[in-house]
Design a protein around this motif. Structure first.
Motif, short mmCIF file in Angstrom:
data_model
loop_
_atom_site.label_atom_id
_atom_site.label_comp_id
_atom_site.label_asym_id
_atom_site.label_seq_id
_atom_site.Cartn_x
_atom_site.Cartn_y
_atom_site.Cartn_z
N ALA B 122 0.84 -1.23 -0.04
CA ALA B 122 0.15 0.12 0.10
C ALA B 122 0.90 1.24 -0.22
N GLY B 123 0.24 2.53 -0.37
CA GLY B 123 1.08 3.65 -0.29
C GLY B 123 1.59 3.97 -1.72
N ILE B 124 2.53 5.14 -1.76
CA ILE B 124 3.17 5.43 -2.94
C ILE B 124 4.44 5.78 -2.98
N GLU B 125 5.08 5.36 -1.80
CA GLU B 125 6.55 5.59 -1.68
C GLU B 125 7.41 4.59 -2.45
N GLN B 126 8.59 4.33 -1.67
CA GLN B 126 9.56 3.35 -2.16
C GLN B 126 9.19 2.01 -2.69
#
Lengths: 94, 266
Positions: B122-126
């Protein structure tokens, strides 16, 4: 009584999904603009180009942004005009 | 050369891991050679959903750091000869791998497998950037909720910005009864908002919980409607035209039968 029956029996079509859809529509206008800041910049360049056909504007002071009310989103542009072009009619004629 | 497909969503808890496990198992059941890659480093779960958690020796980070050969880290599924899992590391974090390492890994895997299916965190980071680095194609999983659809929209924008054009949509956990009474967005509403092509619709199904408890992907459960939806999605990934399952049929409970009997329902 009829209304009550209808709502119990699921005939009434005023569910919460329309609210969900409307809220999403508004929030996505902003989200999409911020995902590509590029979009507003590119819009600015195009605006300058079009408006310059008609009047001289202060390009540096030009400001374009999205602003939202409760139920609508508007594109608000503040474009200081330096002077009008007299040649507008001629340009069209040619 | 195989196809590298990344399963994304933005928001957590919408069913990325379940979708990855079921699509992968579904493709293996159709005779394809498939490897599932869990890129959720530090929060691995694909192993338990697949029921393979007791057989992990090496993981994704061991492979990228050269602690073992790729072959050694692949866990062979007990059900299908052509199905493998590359588990995520549990004790490291998402910065333990970078995008170019993932790209190399995907290139090696696609030489051996028909499908490399990547479970994105989940998320939009590394972690997200790593997961999509070597992918050819992206699937976006969402549920009919405002928060999940909003995040899906953002993910679609980021995928396109990273040259993963035309991601396909999977609508998960839809409840036909709620859609019918206008309390849940329907399929058309969501396609209208997200403006991407639909790959499949998976109805809410208690069997998902049961199958996860057992570590047996629901796609293998012939009775389950969610299983049927995942079988259809697997076929569509192979280019087959399969119509959407009729969600209405499952909604015909006692109350509806009564309504029909009383003439309140056409």
């Amino acid at each position: 009584m009829i209304d009550f029956l209808k709502s119990v029996l699921g005939k009434e079509k005023t569910g919460s999904k329309n609210l969900a859809k409307e809220r999403l529509r508004l929030v996505l206008v902003h989200d999409r603009a911020s995902v590509s800041p590029h979009l507003l910049e590119s819009l600015k360049v195009d605006l300058i180009q079009v408006i310059s056909n008609y009047m001289e504007i202060d390009e540096k002071a030009l400001d374009v942004q999205l602003s939202s009310d409760n139920d609508s989103v508007a594109l608000v542009a503040n474009i200081p005009v330096i002077k009008m072009k007299r040649t507008y009619q001629d340009a069209r004629a040619n | 050369m195989g196809e590298v497909v990344v399963v994304t969503s933005g928001k957590g808890g919408v069913g990325k891991t379940t979708t990855t496990a079921n699509i992968g198992t579904g493709l293996a059941a159709l005779g394809k050679k498939v490897v599932l890659v869990d890129t959720d480093i530090g929060l691995r779960n694909l192993d338990v959903v697949m029921g393979l958690e007791n057989r992990i020796v090496y993981d994704l980070v061991d492979v990228t750091k050269g602690n073992c050969r790729l072959r050694q880290a692949l866990i062979k599924d007990k059900r299908f000869d052509g199905l493998f899992l590359l588990p995520a590391a549990q004790t490291k974090d998402k910065t333990a791998v970078n995008a170019s390492e993932m790209q190399n890994l995907c290139e090696s895997l696609q030489e051996e497998f028909d499908f490399v299916i990547i479970d994105c965190p989940a998320g939009i980071e590394q972690g997200f950037k790593n997961a999509i680095a070597g992918a050819h194609k992206a699937l976006v999983v969402t549920t009919p909720e405002v928060s999940a659809v909003r995040d899906a929209d953002r993910i679609i924008g980021l995928l396109e910005a990273n040259n993963l054009r035309d991601p396909k949509l999977i609508i998960n956990r839809i409840r036909p009864d709620m859609v019918k009474r206008g309390d849940m967005m329907n399929i058309e509403d969501m396609i209208d908002i997200l403006a991407i092509e639909l790959l499949g619709v998976v109805p809410e199904d208690e069997q998902i919980v049961v199958s996860t408890n057992r570590g047996e992907p629901v796609v293998l459960d012939i009775q389950s409607r969610a299983g049927q939806a995942f079988r259809n999605i697997a076929k569509r990934l192979l280019g087959e035209e399969v119509p959407l399952i009729n969600l209405e049929r499952y909604e015909e409970g006692l109350v509806n039968k009564l309504k029909r009997f009383l003439g309140f329902k056409e």
